[in-house]
Design a protein around this motif. Sequence first.
Motif, PDB file in Angstrom:
ATOM      1  N   ASP A 185     -58.248  13.368  -1.742  1.00 52.28           N
ATOM      2  CA  ASP A 185     -57.826  13.050  -2.628  1.00 52.28           C
ATOM      3  C   ASP A 185     -57.982  12.556  -3.736  1.00 52.28           C
ATOM      4  O   ASP A 185     -59.062  11.127  -3.140  1.00 52.28           O
ATOM      5  N   ASN A 186     -57.785  12.521  -4.436  1.00 49.39           N
ATOM      6  CA  ASN A 186     -58.463  11.670  -5.636  1.00 49.39           C
ATOM      7  C   ASN A 186     -59.912  11.790  -5.747  1.00 49.39           C
ATOM      8  O   ASN A 186     -60.506  10.509  -6.179  1.00 49.39           O
ATOM      9  N   VAL A 187     -60.334  12.893  -5.678  1.00 52.58           N
ATOM     10  CA  VAL A 187     -62.232  12.342  -5.573  1.00 52.58           C
ATOM     11  C   VAL A 187     -62.519  13.793  -6.220  1.00 52.58           C
ATOM     12  O   VAL A 187     -62.142  14.736  -6.394  1.00 52.58           O
ATOM     13  N   PRO A 188     -63.164  13.400  -7.412  1.00 56.02           N
ATOM     14  CA  PRO A 188     -63.437  14.005  -8.693  1.00 56.02           C
ATOM     15  C   PRO A 188     -64.451  14.922  -8.952  1.00 56.02           C
ATOM     16  O   PRO A 188     -65.853  14.752  -7.456  1.00 56.02           O
ATOM     17  N   MET A 189     -65.226  16.446  -8.759  1.00 53.03           N
ATOM     18  CA  MET A 189     -65.993  17.226  -9.464  1.00 53.03           C
ATOM     19  C   MET A 189     -67.478  16.659  -9.598  1.00 53.03           C
ATOM     20  O   MET A 189     -67.337  15.056 -10.635  1.00 53.03           O
TER      21      MET A 189
END
Length: 118
Positions: free
Chosen positions: A42-46
Amino acid sequence: MKADCITFKHEIMENVYRAYTKQINGKTFYFVKKFSAYPEYDNVPMVLDSMGMHSDFFKACEIAKVYDDVVINKLMNDVHIIPESARVIHMPRVKAMTHSLIKNTQHALMKLRWASVN
């Protein structure tokens, strides 16, 4: 002009590809980007893996290290590029055969016939 993205899933991560065009000094440049995404977390950007920019779309893909034909074809569709195999090549109309061309051809054939007899 921003294009849709393409996603290919692996076990934990997935690759996301984006392509768009931009006019720079009156010339169209293609931008191709390859991202790594981690949907398991969760909440890990590309993360941007690679990027290519060039006036030739295929060179931009090569710079961005995108080699898969399926991905390249989808990106071509996203930036509205028609593949070479689908292009129509307009041919100029051919003028009718002239009388002199027919006469000269017949003359040449007669010479060949005489040469084969001798």
